[in-house]
Design a protein around this motif. Structure first.
Motif, PDB file in Angstrom:
ATOM      1  N   PRO A  67       9.684 121.171  -8.822  1.00  0.00           N
ATOM      2  CA  PRO A  67       9.387 122.313  -9.698  1.00  0.00           C
ATOM      3  C   PRO A  67      10.321 123.482  -9.386  1.00  0.00           C
ATOM      4  CG  PRO A  67       7.365 121.389  -8.821  1.00  0.00           C
ATOM      5  CD  PRO A  67       8.480 120.714  -8.082  1.00  0.00           C
ATOM      6  N   GLY A  68      10.953 124.010 -10.413  1.00  0.00           N
ATOM      7  CA  GLY A  68      11.852 125.140 -10.240  1.00  0.00           C
ATOM      8  C   GLY A  68      13.271 124.779  -9.891  1.00  0.00           C
ATOM      9  N   ALA A  69      13.560 123.483  -9.691  1.00  0.00           N
ATOM     10  CA  ALA A  69      14.916 123.065  -9.333  1.00  0.00           C
ATOM     11  C   ALA A  69      15.817 123.075 -10.561  1.00  0.00           C
ATOM     12  CB  ALA A  69      14.894 121.674  -8.711  1.00  0.00           C
ATOM     13  N   ALA A  70      17.109 123.325 -10.327  1.00  0.00           N
ATOM     14  CA  ALA A  70      18.122 123.250 -11.381  1.00  0.00           C
ATOM     15  C   ALA A  70      19.174 122.249 -10.920  1.00  0.00           C
ATOM     16  CB  ALA A  70      18.739 124.617 -11.637  1.00  0.00           C
ATOM     17  N   PRO A  71      18.914 120.949 -11.117  1.00  0.00           N
ATOM     18  CA  PRO A  71      19.803 119.926 -10.574  1.00  0.00           C
ATOM     19  C   PRO A  71      21.144 119.867 -11.290  1.00  0.00           C
ATOM     20  CG  PRO A  71      18.125 118.925 -11.950  1.00  0.00           C
ATOM     21  CD  PRO A  71      17.766 120.371 -11.829  1.00  0.00           C
ATOM     22  N   GLY A  72      22.106 119.266 -10.610  1.00  0.00           N
ATOM     23  CA  GLY A  72      23.435 119.061 -11.178  1.00  0.00           C
ATOM     24  C   GLY A  72      23.954 117.694 -10.789  1.00  0.00           C
ATOM     25  N   GLY A  73      25.261 117.496 -10.965  1.00  0.00           N
ATOM     26  CA  GLY A  73      25.870 116.216 -10.633  1.00  0.00           C
ATOM     27  C   GLY A  73      25.804 115.239 -11.783  1.00  0.00           C
ATOM     28  N   ARG A  74      26.575 114.151 -11.646  1.00  0.00           N
ATOM     29  CA  ARG A  74      26.672 113.163 -12.724  1.00  0.00           C
ATOM     30  C   ARG A  74      26.305 111.749 -12.292  1.00  0.00           C
ATOM     31  NH1 ARG A  74      29.853 115.231 -16.913  1.00  0.00           N
ATOM     32  NH2 ARG A  74      29.086 113.419 -18.065  1.00  0.00           N
ATOM     33  N   VAL A  75      26.554 111.423 -11.030  1.00  0.00           N
ATOM     34  CA  VAL A  75      26.396 110.036 -10.575  1.00  0.00           C
ATOM     35  C   VAL A  75      24.939 109.594 -10.630  1.00  0.00           C
ATOM     36  CG1 VAL A  75      26.506 108.572  -8.514  1.00  0.00           C
ATOM     37  CG2 VAL A  75      28.504 109.904  -9.215  1.00  0.00           C
ATOM     38  N   ARG A  76      24.038 110.494 -10.299  1.00  0.00           N
ATOM     39  CA  ARG A  76      22.610 110.140 -10.312  1.00  0.00           C
ATOM     40  C   ARG A  76      22.204 109.616 -11.679  1.00  0.00           C
ATOM     41  NH1 ARG A  76      21.194 114.713  -9.935  1.00  0.00           N
ATOM     42  NH2 ARG A  76      20.259 115.230 -11.947  1.00  0.00           N
ATOM     43  N   ALA A  77      22.516 110.358 -12.746  1.00  0.00           N
ATOM     44  CA  ALA A  77      22.147 109.943 -14.085  1.00  0.00           C
ATOM     45  C   ALA A  77      22.887 108.678 -14.514  1.00  0.00           C
ATOM     46  CB  ALA A  77      22.437 111.071 -15.082  1.00  0.00           C
TER      47      ALA A  77
END
Length: 300
Positions: free
Chosen positions: A281-291
């Motif tokens: 909750p409240g996180a603003a994730p980034g990155g591409r490999v996970r998705a």
């Protein structure tokens, strides 16, 4: 070839998240990162809890993760008071932060750069035996207030700091994420060429403008072999307006694996951990490999 990944999500990644992450959950994240093969983890910071309330339980997280085999638990400190608190809590690896930018140093630690450099010298001279020290130079490339940092100014700051102690690890920090690969390669190359063989280097990058991974590659080409990163691409400096998450650990691990560079990380376990972090909750994730990897799994 080997690259060292330093996991900073439990500190830099969690600090901008407003809803408090329970201590048990923080400990579980550190344990999962360790299980995925990460051995250097920045587990928190000793700062004023009014400034960064999310990390008010760092001493407890440090205590409860101390038994993880081979864990090098690093904590961030902004001043001598933070050092004292860290040592009292049993920290054996301390990262002291000072900014290259005068404006950011005043915003971040409420003092001018000269005062921070002088205090660093006092900390170095008084540090107990067996406690490791890292020096983070924030805004090495860009300042949210002053803009692009002149390379000569950054080198002069490092000259003053390293005069106190050359045998130290230095983090070149792209605090705002506005660095570009040419800038990273140029400054990293200049640092490695100018300063003695005792100084070791880390690149700390953010992905605000989508150049985080390219900047890691540029630092690697310049000769840096250790990199800060945050699972899930979490992060952002509360004192650098507009800065978003750190370069994602899973992205860095995937890139190095494709390049044939060993990191010792279990990518599948890391991606699962990143997915958990991204759902906080409240996180603003980034990155591409996970998705990309989780999407591939879903379609096969």
């Amino acid at each position: 070839m080997r690259a060292t990944l330093i996991e900073v999500a439990p500190r830099d990644g969690f600090q901008p998240i407003a809803p408090f992450i329970p201590t048990n959950e923080k400990v579980a994240f550190v344990e999962a990162a360790h299980a995925a093969g990460l051995r250097r983890i920045e587990i928190g910071s000793f700062v004023n809890p009014k400034a960064v309330p999310q990390l008010r339980d760092t001493a407890e997280v440090l205590r409860r993760t101390a038994g993880l085999e081979g864990l090098d638990a690093q904590v961030l400190v902004p001043n001598a008071r933070g050092v004292a608190l860290a040592l009292e809590a049993g920290a054996r690896h301390i990262a002291y932060v000072v900014s290259a930018s005068e404006a950011h140093n005043r915003s971040n630690v409420r003092r001018d750069v000269a005062s921070s450099i002088a205090e660093y010298g006092e900390i170095v001279s008084g540090l107990p035996a067996g406690v490791r020290l890292r020096l983070n130079l924030a805004t090495s490339f860009d300042c949210p207030f002053d803009g692009r940092m002149a390379e000569g100014l950054v080198l002069s700051r490092l000259e003053a700091l390293l005069a106190h102690h050359e045998d130290v690890e230095v983090g070149l920090c792209d605090t705002t994420g506005r660095a570009d690969p040419d800038h990273v390669f140029s400054l990293a190359s200049a640092c490695l060429a100018r300063f003695g063989e005792w100084t070791r280097w880390v690149f700390h990058g953010h992905d605000t403008y989508g150049l985080g991974l390219a900047n890691v590659a540029a630092a690697w080409r310049a000769g840096i072999t250790a990199f800060d990163a945050a699972f899930g691409g979490l992060g952002g400096c509360p004192f650098a307006p507009g800065a978003t998450g750190n370069v994602a650990t899973e992205d860095v691990a995937w890139m190095f694996a494709r390049m044939g560079v060993n990191t010792g990380v279990d990518l599948d376990a890391l991606v699962r951990l990143a997915a958990r972090a991204a759902s906080l909750p409240g996180a603003a994730p980034g990155g591409r490999v996970r998705a990309a990897l989780l999407g591939a799994c879903a379609t096969t």
